[in-house]
Design a protein around this motif. Structure first.
Motif, short mmCIF file in Angstrom:
data_model
loop_
_atom_site.label_atom_id
_atom_site.label_comp_id
_atom_site.label_asym_id
_atom_site.label_seq_id
_atom_site.Cartn_x
_atom_site.Cartn_y
_atom_site.Cartn_z
N VAL A 38 0.84 -1.20 0.00
CA VAL A 38 0.00 0.00 0.00
C VAL A 38 0.87 1.24 0.00
CG1 VAL A 38 -1.88 1.23 1.15
CG2 VAL A 38 -1.68 -1.25 1.42
N TYR A 39 0.51 2.21 -0.82
CA TYR A 39 1.21 3.49 -0.83
C TYR A 39 0.25 4.59 -0.39
CZ TYR A 39 3.40 7.79 -2.43
OH TYR A 39 3.93 9.07 -2.48
N LEU A 192 -9.80 -7.32 1.29
CA LEU A 192 -8.74 -6.57 1.94
C LEU A 192 -9.01 -5.08 1.86
CD1 LEU A 192 -5.63 -8.52 0.66
CD2 LEU A 192 -6.29 -8.25 3.04
N GLY A 193 -8.73 -4.38 2.94
CA GLY A 193 -8.85 -2.94 2.93
C GLY A 193 -7.50 -2.29 2.76
N ALA A 194 -7.27 -1.22 3.48
CA ALA A 194 -6.04 -0.46 3.31
C ALA A 194 -4.86 -1.06 4.05
CB ALA A 194 -6.26 0.97 3.78
N SER A 195 -5.10 -2.10 4.81
CA SER A 195 -4.02 -2.77 5.52
C SER A 195 -4.39 -4.23 5.61
CB SER A 195 -3.84 -2.16 6.91
OG SER A 195 -2.73 -2.70 7.56
N GLN A 196 -3.47 -5.03 6.20
CA GLN A 196 -3.74 -6.45 6.26
C GLN A 196 -5.00 -6.71 7.06
OE1 GLN A 196 -0.94 -8.85 8.39
NE2 GLN A 196 -1.08 -10.46 6.90
N GLY A 197 -5.85 -7.56 6.51
CA GLY A 197 -7.12 -7.84 7.14
C GLY A 197 -8.22 -7.03 6.50
N GLY A 254 -8.25 -21.06 -5.70
CA GLY A 254 -6.97 -20.98 -5.02
C GLY A 254 -6.19 -19.71 -5.26
N VAL A 255 -6.70 -18.81 -6.10
CA VAL A 255 -5.97 -17.59 -6.45
C VAL A 255 -6.91 -16.38 -6.36
CG1 VAL A 255 -4.71 -16.35 -8.24
CG2 VAL A 255 -4.43 -18.82 -8.00
N SER A 256 -6.45 -15.33 -5.70
CA SER A 256 -7.21 -14.09 -5.60
C SER A 256 -6.27 -12.91 -5.73
CB SER A 256 -7.95 -14.02 -4.26
OG SER A 256 -8.61 -12.78 -4.11
N LEU A 257 -6.59 -11.97 -6.62
CA LEU A 257 -5.80 -10.76 -6.84
C LEU A 257 -6.72 -9.56 -6.69
CD1 LEU A 257 -3.92 -11.94 -10.05
CD2 LEU A 257 -3.07 -12.04 -7.71
N VAL A 258 -6.25 -8.52 -5.98
CA VAL A 258 -7.08 -7.35 -5.71
C VAL A 258 -6.27 -6.08 -5.91
CG1 VAL A 258 -8.47 -6.13 -4.00
CG2 VAL A 258 -8.45 -8.62 -4.01
N ALA A 259 -6.86 -5.11 -6.61
CA ALA A 259 -6.31 -3.76 -6.71
C ALA A 259 -7.29 -2.81 -6.05
CB ALA A 259 -6.09 -3.37 -8.17
N PHE A 260 -6.80 -1.85 -5.28
CA PHE A 260 -7.71 -0.93 -4.60
C PHE A 260 -7.13 0.48 -4.53
CE2 PHE A 260 -5.19 -3.20 -1.43
CZ PHE A 260 -4.68 -2.17 -0.64
N ALA A 261 -8.01 1.44 -4.40
CA ALA A 261 -7.62 2.85 -4.28
C ALA A 261 -8.68 3.57 -3.47
CB ALA A 261 -7.45 3.49 -5.65
N GLY A 262 -8.25 4.59 -2.74
CA GLY A 262 -9.18 5.35 -1.92
C GLY A 262 -8.45 6.40 -1.13
N ALA A 263 -8.87 6.60 0.12
CA ALA A 263 -8.27 7.64 0.94
C ALA A 263 -8.39 7.28 2.42
CB ALA A 263 -8.93 8.99 0.68
N PRO A 288 -4.66 10.26 0.02
CA PRO A 288 -4.95 9.23 -0.99
C PRO A 288 -4.09 7.99 -0.78
CG PRO A 288 -4.71 11.39 -2.01
CD PRO A 288 -4.23 11.53 -0.59
N ILE A 289 -4.66 6.82 -1.01
CA ILE A 289 -3.92 5.57 -0.90
C ILE A 289 -4.26 4.67 -2.09
CG2 ILE A 289 -3.71 5.54 1.62
CD1 ILE A 289 -6.13 3.70 1.70
N ALA A 290 -3.35 3.76 -2.42
CA ALA A 290 -3.57 2.79 -3.48
C ALA A 290 -2.71 1.57 -3.20
CB ALA A 290 -3.22 3.38 -4.85
N GLY A 291 -3.15 0.41 -3.66
CA GLY A 291 -2.36 -0.78 -3.39
C GLY A 291 -2.84 -2.01 -4.14
N LEU A 292 -2.10 -3.09 -3.95
CA LEU A 292 -2.37 -4.38 -4.55
C LEU A 292 -2.27 -5.47 -3.46
CD1 LEU A 292 -0.11 -4.10 -7.73
CD2 LEU A 292 -2.61 -3.88 -7.68
N SER A 293 -3.09 -6.49 -3.58
CA SER A 293 -3.01 -7.61 -2.65
C SER A 293 -3.20 -8.93 -3.41
CB SER A 293 -4.06 -7.49 -1.55
OG SER A 293 -5.35 -7.69 -2.07
N PHE A 294 -2.80 -10.02 -2.77
CA PHE A 294 -2.95 -11.33 -3.40
C PHE A 294 -3.18 -12.38 -2.31
CE2 PHE A 294 1.51 -11.09 -2.27
CZ PHE A 294 1.76 -12.34 -1.76
#
Length: 298
Positions: A38-39, A192-197, A254-263, A288-294
């Motif tokens: 997350v950035y 997933l939100g802006a942090s783990q969990g 078995g596979v999940s990919l997520v892109a997210f953006a917000g604030a 502002p925040i943006a990130g990727l999770s898997f």
């Protein structure tokens, strides 16, 4: 106190619904690996200056499911919060580490009720501080009752220690998984939100493999500081309420990919000295925040 309790509610929900997915696995051992980056872009501080942050997490573990649906396992995670302060004088802290061990257990009571118990150990500390000084522990427990084919709901509670001392914190929680329609779902533990969990999520199943979600959560991270900063040997705290829009892709179970953006809203940084007195407390503007999770399950 509200932010702290809300954060613990989110984790309680996470452990419960994560193991709802386990219930769908075949008996035996299986592995889980997930993570995210997350950035958070530059945000102005109320006391002057600004800061930005990068956050990364990686978790792995193994879970076992018995023939009667009971599951248990061990999960290990490592995370890092990298802060970049541009402030008058010394920065309040630098990079922070987050290490966790959890041993969740899930079992059923009858055909309509599921129970989860998840003890957890955590170490949150600035990189030059002692890991043992950032130690905390706790347990989450929840019960989910299948009220109908579309709604599972139930109570949960948590008890957790606090870095910096003080009494154990106990808090209630409510677990919900509601299929509003064939495509819409409201849940306290999916995605997933802006942090783990995860956080509270309203999701739309756009296709068999694609989900669009609006997720919000309350975060509050406390960590032990090293002996070289403004509050030597004290405790730092970063609290906020992130709201993100996510796009999830799940080509197979078995596979999940997520892109997210917000604030991140209602952000606040706090410093406490070694005796627990507040040295400084300041807010920061919407960031502002943006990130990727898997997630991989095998």
């Amino acid at each position: 106190m509200f932010i702290n309790r809300a954060l613990k509610v989110v984790f309680a929900a996470y452990f419960f619904w994560n193991h709802q997915a386990v219930a769908q696995q075949s008996p035996g051992w299986f592995g889980v690996v997930d993570g995210l980056g997350v950035y958070q872009s530059d945000s102005d501080l109320s006391a002057g200056g600004s800061f930005s942050a990068n956050r990364t997490f990686l978790r792995g573990g193994a879970l076992y499911r018995t023939t009667n649906g009971t599951s248990f396992g061990l999960l290990l995670s490592y995370g890092q919060f990298s802060y970049d302060f541009n402030v008058p004088g010394a920065a309040p802290w630098e990079d922070v580490r987050d290490v966790r061990i959890s041993a969740p257990i899930r079992f059923s009571v009858g055909d309509r009720t599921g129970v989860v118990i998840s003890p957890q150990l955590r170490w949150d500390y600035e990189t030059d501080a002692s890991a043992s000084d950032g130690f905390s522990y706790g347990v989450f427990a929840g019960v989910g009752w299948k009220a109908s084919q579309s709604l599972t709901i139930g109570p949960a509670f948590g008890v957790f220690s606090k870095i910096g001392g003080g009494k154990l914190e106990a808090f209630p929680a409510l677990l919900v998984d509601w299929d509003i329609s064939n495509r819409w779902n409201l849940s306290t533990g999916t995605g997933l939100g802006a942090s783990q969990g995860p956080g509270v999520s309203l999701s739309y199943q756009a296709s068999k493999s694609t989900t669009i979600s609006l997720i919000t959560r309350s975060e509050r991270v406390r960590f032990r500081l090293d002996n070289a900063g403004v509050a030597s040997g004290g405790v730092g705290e970063d609290a906020s309420i992130p709201v993100v829009l996510s796009l999830g892709y799940e080509p197979n179970p078995g596979v999940s990919l997520v892109a997210f953006a917000g604030a991140e809203f209602d952000g606040r940084l706090k410093l406490e000295n070694a005796s627990g007195s507040v040295v400084s407390s300041q807010s920061y503007k919407t960031a502002p925040i943006a990130g990727l999770s898997f997630k991989f399950r095998f």
